[in-house]
Design a protein around this motif. Sequence first.
Motif, PDB file in Angstrom:
ATOM      1  N   ALA A  55       0.828  -1.212   0.000  1.00  0.00           N
ATOM      2  CA  ALA A  55       0.000   0.000   0.000  1.00  0.00           C
ATOM      3  C   ALA A  55       0.860   1.258   0.000  1.00  0.00           C
ATOM      4  O   ALA A  55       0.503   2.273  -0.613  1.00  0.00           O
ATOM      5  N   ASP A  56       2.015   1.201   0.686  1.00  0.00           N
ATOM      6  CA  ASP A  56       2.926   2.346   0.696  1.00  0.00           C
ATOM      7  C   ASP A  56       3.570   2.548  -0.674  1.00  0.00           C
ATOM      8  O   ASP A  56       3.800   3.682  -1.106  1.00  0.00           O
ATOM      9  N   SER A  82       2.172   1.784  -3.549  1.00  0.00           N
ATOM     10  CA  SER A  82       1.147   2.383  -4.389  1.00  0.00           C
ATOM     11  C   SER A  82       1.021   3.883  -4.121  1.00  0.00           C
ATOM     12  O   SER A  82       0.979   4.698  -5.055  1.00  0.00           O
ATOM     13  N   ALA A  83       0.973   4.260  -2.841  1.00  0.00           N
ATOM     14  CA  ALA A  83       0.855   5.679  -2.485  1.00  0.00           C
ATOM     15  C   ALA A  83       2.065   6.458  -2.970  1.00  0.00           C
ATOM     16  O   ALA A  83       1.944   7.598  -3.456  1.00  0.00           O
ATOM     17  N   PHE A 142       3.526  -4.563  -5.524  1.00  0.00           N
ATOM     18  CA  PHE A 142       2.169  -4.343  -5.029  1.00  0.00           C
ATOM     19  C   PHE A 142       1.619  -5.588  -4.339  1.00  0.00           C
ATOM     20  O   PHE A 142       0.427  -5.667  -4.051  1.00  0.00           O
ATOM     21  N   ASP A 167      -1.429  -7.390  -5.687  1.00  0.00           N
ATOM     22  CA  ASP A 167      -2.771  -6.936  -5.304  1.00  0.00           C
ATOM     23  C   ASP A 167      -3.384  -6.153  -6.472  1.00  0.00           C
ATOM     24  O   ASP A 167      -2.959  -5.039  -6.775  1.00  0.00           O
ATOM     25  N   LEU A 226      -4.707  -2.521  -5.719  1.00  0.00           N
ATOM     26  CA  LEU A 226      -3.675  -1.490  -5.631  1.00  0.00           C
ATOM     27  C   LEU A 226      -3.164  -1.111  -7.016  1.00  0.00           C
ATOM     28  O   LEU A 226      -2.920   0.064  -7.306  1.00  0.00           O
ATOM     29  N   GLN A 266      -5.642   1.129  -8.707  1.00  0.00           N
ATOM     30  CA  GLN A 266      -5.582   2.500  -8.181  1.00  0.00           C
ATOM     31  C   GLN A 266      -4.482   3.302  -8.863  1.00  0.00           C
ATOM     32  O   GLN A 266      -4.681   4.464  -9.249  1.00  0.00           O
TER      33      GLN A 266
END
Length: 273
Positions: free
Chosen positions: A48-49, A51-52, A77, A80, A83, A86
């Motif tokens: 998740a980090d 992706s962000a 990722f 995922d 993600l 996104q």
Amino acid sequence: MNTSFGASRLPSRASIRFDEVLAAAERLARWRMGACLSYRPEADEAPADVSARLIASLGPLSGLASDTQLLMQPSAFGQDVMLMMQLLAAAQSRAMPVTIDLVAPEATERLMSQIDLLGAHHDGLGLSLSSDRERSLGDADRACVAGLRLRLVHERWSDTGQARRQSAEAFERLVDHVAGRTRHVTLACHEPQLVDRCVERLRRAGTAVTLELQPDQPRQGLLWVSRQRQVPVRSLLHYGRPAAPARLGTLARQPRVLWWSTLSSSLSALLPT
């Protein structure tokens, strides 16, 4: 230009920061070259980090004058799909091309089963295929049906003349297989004669082509082909955790030297005329 997010979590001096590759991409633009950016997560960095981080990088990257793209590693990722979607949606909003790199053979089938779903979130999606893998011809068929761009990689280290010939034949076979069936092909190959033949075949079939410089391979010949054929060039830039390449002697212990070498030498072959 705010680049703090890209540099905030990189603890090691050997790690390559986002602001460094951003500056490198700006330099490449002066040489009429584009950039393809690939991020290697730190060992403790959650998907998740990642992706962000990449979504935050899109603003500065979209402001560059050069042809800039992202090379997305699904393993970063955690495979995922949510993600990845996104990131693709955010890149689509910035008109930033993204290419999915199939580097994990064990995860390839799962990813290919999701390719239509991912492609629905980005109309400039590309797929990276290695000519080394037997299944790449079938994966190329699925990518062409899905309307994806293709990045074809010639990456085998060949120690004998016979192995080099077989490797070149596999690459040409993959190029022939997709010529005229996809709108754009990027060739990641550093054998000038092989690249020259492939450029001719793709153009004859009406497929646009770009060449991509790899940071750990010779560049003079590829740049010569680019200039003679008037083919656009991008340079692959890794950032984040450096990878120590095998078979490159002392350079493997100096990731910054290896990374920078793509940018700092041989570029006179592309001087404006």
